[in-house]
Write an enzyme that holds these catalytic residues in place. Sequence first.
Site, mmCIF file in Angstrom:
data_model
loop_
_atom_site.group_PDB
_atom_site.id
_atom_site.type_symbol
_atom_site.label_atom_id
_atom_site.label_comp_id
_atom_site.label_asym_id
_atom_site.label_seq_id
_atom_site.Cartn_x
_atom_site.Cartn_y
_atom_site.Cartn_z
ATOM 1 N N ARG A 88 -13.192 14.994 -15.159
ATOM 2 C CA ARG A 88 -12.423 14.236 -15.434
ATOM 3 C C ARG A 88 -12.784 12.660 -14.846
ATOM 4 O O ARG A 88 -13.729 13.163 -14.362
ATOM 5 C CB ARG A 88 -11.065 14.754 -14.533
ATOM 6 N N ARG A 134 -11.855 23.685 -2.371
ATOM 7 C CA ARG A 134 -11.004 24.183 -2.530
ATOM 8 C C ARG A 134 -9.990 26.075 -3.257
ATOM 9 O O ARG A 134 -10.041 26.453 -2.815
ATOM 10 C CB ARG A 134 -9.748 23.467 -4.192
#
Length: 226
Positions: free
Chosen positions: A127, A173
């Site tokens: 991204r 995460r």
Amino acid sequence: MRLVLVGAPGSGKGTQAELLVKRLGLTYVGTGAILRDAIARKTPTGLLVKPLMDQGLLVPDEIVNDVVAELLQRKDRPERFVLDGYPRTRTQAIAFDDLQKKIDLPLTSVVSFAISDDEVVRRISSRRVCADKACLASYNLAFRRPKVENTCDKCHGPLLIRDDDKEETVRRRLQEFHKNTDALIEHYRRTGLLCEVDATQPVEAIYHSVLTSLGHSPDCSPKTNS
């Protein structure tokens, strides 16, 4: 139809939730939206939640369970919905099982979007976002590349990778995701509600896989009442 969606960040779970809502007329029920609604309506649980969310703290399982119970016991409760972000842990799932029996609102299925950690890292770390705060256009080097490398198509500003999208952050995460979710998935596998879908397919192929697993034809027409 009442669904719970489970998937790692970057699995495309949110996109599939949007399609299910738009095409099947389901109500989207996200944990964040539930909590904000409880706060806005100043329910007893909402008053407990507000200071925690204001400080950016994680809301304890028992409070989240109470907020969901409040929503699903209201007179205007959604009867056909997609739950996204709840249950998040096995403890929440057990509490939700008890609630469903109490209010006679059983789940149709729990859809798990299967994807490897390496693929999640590849997707998220690809991204990029425009550095110009007035633009903030987003790109993905794996799926939607800019026309000129490291340059925004809209304003021609430089592209950056956010700290949250860096590989080391994504892997942390994912560790947290597995710590909570692996036991949750196993719980629903034992109940017979779990449906696993290959999340590495194109968006429409994933959607059709979800429908097929739920007993629906690809044209969105139910094969059986649900």
